[in-house]
Design an enzyme around this catalytic site. Structure first.
Site, PDB file in Angstrom:
ATOM      1  N   LYS A 192      10.177   9.346   4.288  1.00 38.80           N
ATOM      2  CA  LYS A 192      11.107   9.480   5.821  1.00 38.80           C
ATOM      3  C   LYS A 192      12.367   9.054   5.346  1.00 38.80           C
ATOM      4  O   LYS A 192      13.377   9.683   5.968  1.00 38.80           O
ATOM      5  CB  LYS A 192      10.513   8.659   6.812  1.00 38.80           C
ATOM      6  CG  LYS A 192       9.452   9.332   7.572  1.00 38.80           C
ATOM      7  CD  LYS A 192       8.464  10.260   6.546  1.00 38.80           C
ATOM      8  CE  LYS A 192       7.073  10.748   7.486  1.00 38.80           C
ATOM      9  NZ  LYS A 192       6.036  11.327   6.314  1.00 38.80           N
ATOM     10  N   GLY A 207      -0.151  23.974  -1.666  1.00 34.96           N
ATOM     11  CA  GLY A 207      -0.824  23.369  -0.616  1.00 34.96           C
ATOM     12  C   GLY A 207       0.106  23.488   0.623  1.00 34.96           C
ATOM     13  O   GLY A 207       1.455  23.093   0.497  1.00 34.96           O
ATOM     14  N   GLY A 213       0.598  -1.142   0.063  1.00 30.42           N
ATOM     15  CA  GLY A 213      -0.042  -0.159   0.062  1.00 30.42           C
ATOM     16  C   GLY A 213       0.896   1.438  -0.145  1.00 30.42           C
ATOM     17  O   GLY A 213       2.181   1.278  -0.419  1.00 30.42           O
ATOM     18  N   LEU A 267       4.490  20.467   3.386  1.00 29.00           N
ATOM     19  CA  LEU A 267       5.468  21.192   4.133  1.00 29.00           C
ATOM     20  C   LEU A 267       6.795  20.430   4.235  1.00 29.00           C
ATOM     21  O   LEU A 267       7.969  20.742   4.190  1.00 29.00           O
ATOM     22  CB  LEU A 267       5.222  21.535   5.461  1.00 29.00           C
ATOM     23  CG  LEU A 267       4.022  22.366   5.527  1.00 29.00           C
ATOM     24  CD1 LEU A 267       3.641  22.929   7.118  1.00 29.00           C
ATOM     25  CD2 LEU A 267       4.269  23.745   4.805  1.00 29.00           C
ATOM     26  N   ASP A 299      -7.159   4.850   5.267  1.00 28.15           N
ATOM     27  CA  ASP A 299      -7.516   5.937   4.860  1.00 28.15           C
ATOM     28  C   ASP A 299      -8.963   6.128   4.149  1.00 28.15           C
ATOM     29  O   ASP A 299      -9.569   7.127   4.124  1.00 28.15           O
ATOM     30  CB  ASP A 299      -6.344   6.390   4.012  1.00 28.15           C
ATOM     31  CG  ASP A 299      -5.078   6.707   4.661  1.00 28.15           C
ATOM     32  OD1 ASP A 299      -4.954   6.194   5.903  1.00 28.15           O
ATOM     33  OD2 ASP A 299      -3.972   6.749   3.957  1.00 28.15           O
ATOM     34  N   HIS A 336      18.934  13.788  33.421  1.00 30.25           N
ATOM     35  CA  HIS A 336      19.576  14.995  32.748  1.00 30.25           C
ATOM     36  C   HIS A 336      20.646  14.538  31.981  1.00 30.25           C
ATOM     37  O   HIS A 336      21.422  13.544  32.284  1.00 30.25           O
ATOM     38  CB  HIS A 336      20.034  15.933  33.959  1.00 30.25           C
ATOM     39  CG  HIS A 336      20.978  17.244  33.509  1.00 30.25           C
ATOM     40  ND1 HIS A 336      20.379  18.108  32.949  1.00 30.25           N
ATOM     41  CD2 HIS A 336      22.142  17.295  33.315  1.00 30.25           C
ATOM     42  CE1 HIS A 336      21.202  19.106  32.620  1.00 30.25           C
ATOM     43  NE2 HIS A 336      22.540  18.472  33.101  1.00 30.25           N
ATOM     44  N   GLY A 355      -0.214  21.780   3.781  1.00 29.49           N
ATOM     45  CA  GLY A 355      -0.450  20.834   4.556  1.00 29.49           C
ATOM     46  C   GLY A 355       0.859  20.143   4.922  1.00 29.49           C
ATOM     47  O   GLY A 355       1.816  20.443   4.639  1.00 29.49           O
ATOM     48  N   TYR A 356       0.534  18.828   5.892  1.00 33.61           N
ATOM     49  CA  TYR A 356       1.799  18.078   6.113  1.00 33.61           C
ATOM     50  C   TYR A 356       2.731  17.576   4.932  1.00 33.61           C
ATOM     51  O   TYR A 356       3.759  17.555   4.858  1.00 33.61           O
ATOM     52  CB  TYR A 356       1.200  17.239   7.060  1.00 33.61           C
ATOM     53  CG  TYR A 356       0.072  17.270   8.065  1.00 33.61           C
ATOM     54  CD1 TYR A 356       0.546  18.570   8.996  1.00 33.61           C
ATOM     55  CD2 TYR A 356      -1.204  16.704   8.083  1.00 33.61           C
ATOM     56  CE1 TYR A 356      -0.499  18.915   9.744  1.00 33.61           C
ATOM     57  CE2 TYR A 356      -1.888  16.979   9.055  1.00 33.61           C
ATOM     58  CZ  TYR A 356      -1.653  18.142   9.880  1.00 33.61           C
ATOM     59  OH  TYR A 356      -2.768  18.469  10.985  1.00 33.61           O
TER      60      TYR A 356
END
Length: 462
Positions: A52, A181, A41, A187, A313, A446, A183-184
């Site tokens: 990515k 556009g 898919g 960008l 989706d 830390h 959107g995600y």
């Protein structure tokens, strides 16, 4: 045509649907898995895995150029986009082969072709190699996904318009990429190609980027992108696209100040996605769609036709792989273990893989106020987080929304280095019903980025 009967038919092999037929077959069911294109898919082939992978290459180029800030001399940085593409292709091929190897399961038939409904719980398959087969089953699961939304602007038909799939097949860095556009998807690709070396213009029709986010989040992201050298235009609606000299493209936009125009070498349309319901002829089965063509489901993911389910989706809502995975969890529980798992009250987190990342879970401040909730909001700049200072990654902020009475955490947004990972810590706290007091007083190692959560949540009592 005689029906071939199965216990279950799964249409599509995206993130959730690729695992469900395997588990159904392991449970002793006779299962048909129908795939018209590539196994895995969108996520594996054109979404998460390839994008990515390329984002990682872009970040490395960006970090290399910043070497002098850290006392490291690297020389001139150049990007070989063809090599980036080959690395991406290798990642995709490996993921696809890994999935294909898992399909050797007794009782599971992989059928390559395109499915369409001919009546409730009956589908006809136009086989990839020719011919047709007609299958029926008591249970059918639709996981056919979405595709890039066509760009309908005068002149677009005569121009090469890239989408989120075709842009990853370029072998040379564009001189000037125009992105339609904000959107995600737009960008992520806009910043990616800026880091590869392109001049980039992002054109957003709405008043700000990422309209689902709070205004301060959108503004911070716009500031980061502009700081990276990207031109960000909002309230700019494309009205015409036309060829320009030298094979370039000209985009005319309508703004609050009148019509403007700009030119680029390449055009990317990132205006959204549409469901792959048209070819399914859902009307033949009586499956109800919403006004955008997505399949309507109840909290158990069942459509308007008993025994027919939709996942991923294609059912609308947030289009995230991890949500498809959770759809799989629900259907696996209900169809294999005969439980009553539901989508009710699930927290859906997500990350946007710009750099620094945006991670978000729960409701936004705006959503909380629209719902009439009494809330408190705290915000901590990443420049106040010791680890961010040490690593030179001080852009962005952490933001938390809590219930004013109970102190329960309702939502968060984290723009910062590994923002998605930090957001996930807050999401786990939400799942565990911890309050802001618990996080303000926790001991975090830390100096990690997560240590900033102490300071963030302590702000509620400051």
């Amino acid at each position: 045509m005689v029906d071939e009967h199965y216990d279950a038919i799964v249409i599509g092999t995206s993130q959730g649907g690729r695992f469900l037929p395997i588990e159904l077959a392991k449970a002793g069911r006779k299962v048909a898995l129908v795939e018209r294109d590539q196994l895995g898919g969108v996520c594996v082939n054109t979404g998460c895995t390839p994008t990515k992978t390329m984002v990682a290459s872009a970040r490395l180029a960006y970090q290399a150029r910043r070497g002098a800030e850290y006392g490291v001399r690297t020389g001139q940085v150049a990007v070989d986009l063809a090599a980036v593409r080959e690395r991406k292709r290798a990642m995709v091929a490996g993921a696809r082969e890994n999935y294909a190897s898992r399909l050797a399961q007794d009782g599971l038939d992989l059928i390559e072709g395109e499915a369409r409904f001919t009546r409730p719980r009956t589908v006809e398959i136009a086989l990839k190699d020719g011919g047709t087969r007609q299958l029926s089953a008591e249970v059918i699961v639709i996981d056919a996904g979405t595709r890039p939304k066509p760009l309908v602007v005068p002149g677009a038909d005569g121009i090469r318009v890239l989408d989120s799939t075709s842009i990853m097949e370029l072998d040379e860095v564009p001189e000037h990429l125009i992105v339609l556009g904000g959107g995600y998807i737009g960008l992520e690709f806009g910043q990616m190609f800026r880091r590869f070396g392109s001049e980039v213009t992002i054109c957003q029709s709405a008043a700000r980027l990422m309209m689902a986010e709070d205004e301060d989040v959108s503004d911070e992201v716009a500031t980061i992108l502009r700081d990276d050298g990207i031109t960000v235009l909002t309230s700019s609606t494309p009205v015409r696209i036309e060829p320009a000299t030298g094979g370039r493209v000209r985009v005319r936009v309508r703004t609050e100040d009148g019509e403007q125009q700009f030119e680029g070498s390449h055009l990317l349309s990132a205006i959204g996605r549409v469901p792959n319901t048209g070819a399914l002829t859902t009307e033949a089965a009586g499956i109800r769609l919403d006004d955008r063509g997505f399949i309507g489901v109840d909290e158990y993911l069942e459509t308007s036709v008993p025994g027919v389910y939709a996942m991923g989706d294609i059912k609308g809502g947030p289009a995230f792989t991890h949500l498809s995975n959770d759809d799989y969890r629900i259907l696996h529980a209900n169809l294999v273990r005969h439980e009553k798992a539901s989508t009710r009250d699930r927290i859906v987190p997500y990350a946007v893989f710009i750099d620094p990342q945006l991670g978000r879970a729960g409701i936004t401040e705006r959503e909380a106020r629209v719902q009439g909730r009494a809330v408190r909001v705290a915000k901590l700049p990443m420049s106040a987080v010791i680890r961010a200072i040490e690593t030179g990654e001080t852009r962005g902020f952490m933001k938390a929304v809590v219930d004013a009475d109970s102190g329960q955490i309702l939502g968060c947004a984290v723009i910062g280095s590994e923002g998605g990972e930090i957001m996930t810590m807050i999401q786990v706290a939400m799942l565990g019903k911890l309050t802001y007091v618990d996080l303000a007083g926790a001991i975090f190692t830390h100096p990690l980025l997560a240590e900033g959560l102490n300071t963030l949540f302590a702000l509620f009592d400051a």
